[in-house]
Scaffold this motif. Structure first.
Motif, mmCIF file in Angstrom:
data_model
loop_
_atom_site.group_PDB
_atom_site.id
_atom_site.type_symbol
_atom_site.label_atom_id
_atom_site.label_comp_id
_atom_site.label_asym_id
_atom_site.label_seq_id
_atom_site.Cartn_x
_atom_site.Cartn_y
_atom_site.Cartn_z
ATOM 1 N N LYS A 99 -69.785 -40.021 -54.611
ATOM 2 C CA LYS A 99 -68.979 -39.720 -53.422
ATOM 3 C C LYS A 99 -67.537 -40.189 -53.582
ATOM 4 C CE LYS A 99 -72.986 -40.129 -50.349
ATOM 5 N NZ LYS A 99 -73.585 -40.878 -49.212
ATOM 6 N N PHE A 100 -67.363 -41.373 -54.190
ATOM 7 C CA PHE A 100 -66.025 -41.916 -54.404
ATOM 8 C C PHE A 100 -66.041 -42.856 -55.596
ATOM 9 C CE2 PHE A 100 -68.104 -44.738 -51.332
ATOM 10 C CZ PHE A 100 -67.811 -46.006 -51.805
ATOM 11 N N LEU A 101 -64.846 -43.315 -55.990
ATOM 12 C CA LEU A 101 -64.691 -44.193 -57.148
ATOM 13 C C LEU A 101 -64.361 -45.614 -56.707
ATOM 14 C CD1 LEU A 101 -62.443 -41.842 -59.351
ATOM 15 C CD2 LEU A 101 -64.927 -42.138 -59.484
ATOM 16 N N TYR A 102 -64.813 -46.574 -57.498
ATOM 17 C CA TYR A 102 -64.470 -47.985 -57.296
ATOM 18 C C TYR A 102 -63.907 -48.539 -58.601
ATOM 19 C CZ TYR A 102 -65.217 -53.027 -57.477
ATOM 20 O OH TYR A 102 -65.050 -54.375 -57.686
ATOM 21 N N THR A 103 -62.704 -49.128 -58.538
ATOM 22 C CA THR A 103 -62.033 -49.691 -59.713
ATOM 23 C C THR A 103 -62.133 -51.207 -59.698
ATOM 24 O OG1 THR A 103 -60.440 -47.868 -59.740
ATOM 25 C CG2 THR A 103 -59.836 -49.866 -60.946
#
Length: 242
Positions: A187-191
């Protein structure tokens, strides 16, 4: 020729001043040899749904790469790739932070991760225009032990599990190896850039060493998350001989 002589004179002057001060012997600056500024560039992109944060100049996804470097000059404006179709730079959260190695020994990287209940936003810098989300990242003679994070704005809160500080002694080793691990849940990215967050399965290999890291090191993740390889990388900055 004149520039080379000026740099040698400047570094000699720093060494001479340090030799005169007992305090300086105990508080050796990060600059023993090499370039003066660690210029951390943070490029944040949006696709209209969520944000993606990149700190490095070396990811396989080159259209999103930054200008992070080490140099004898202070960078004053962020350098960001043009992104890919459907993505644009999110200027409010994009910045550069030049860190002067003459003025300290420890690079204290503060990573503040915020959530709005829908996705995560990672900020590493103290200098973005979006100041309520800024961090305590600095270069100092003391190692920071807790993360300093802005209060955010209404609807956002600090995500404590992914928030931390990592203190790196730039006077002790030759290479600053910045590892960036980007994860996706579909769904989304985490850095994540740090090796020290409470969320251990997502931690990175960021370190200082006498060897240059060439392969990114990332935790195995978990809970429906997996590594997003195209945005994950390591960037090794040569600090010079300690």
């Amino acid at each position: 020729m004149h520039v080379t002589k000026a740099l040698k004179s400047w570094r000699s002057a720093v060494v001479a001043v340090l030799c005169l001060s007992p305090f300086a012997l105990a508080a050796t600056p990060a600059l023993a040899a090499g370039d003066r500024y660690v210029n951390l560039h943070q490029c944040v992109y949006t696709n209209g749904t969520f944000l993606y944060d990149n700190e490095l100049a070396t990811t396989p996804n080159t259209a999103f790469n930054t200008g992070t470097n080490i140099a004898d000059t202070r960078d004053t404006a962020p350098r960001c790739g043009p992104a890919a179709s459907g993505w644009v730079v999110d200027a409010a959260n994009t910045a550069v932070q030049p860190l002067d190695r003459v003025r300290g020994r420890f690079l204290n990287l503060h990573q503040c991760v915020y959530t709005n209940g829908n996705f995560l936003y990672t900020n590493l810098l103290a200098t973005t225009p979006n100041s309520p989300f800024n961090t305590g990242t600095n270069l100092s003679y003391t190692a920071d032990s807790s993360a300093g994070c802005g209060p955010a704005v209404s609807g956002w809160t600090v995500d404590a599990a992914n928030t931390a500080v990592q203190s790196l002694d730039l006077a002790a080793r030759r290479f600053l190896n910045l590892h960036q691990c980007v994860y996706t849940n579909g769904k989304f990215l985490y850095t994540n850039t740090l090796a020290t967050t409470p969320n251990i399965p997502f931690n990175t290999g960021t370190n200082v060493s006498d060897t240059r890291d060439t392969t990114v090191r990332c935790g195995p993740a978990g809970g429906g998350w997996k590594l997003d390889g195209v945005n994950s990388s390591v960037q090794s900055l040569d600090l010079g001989t300690p």
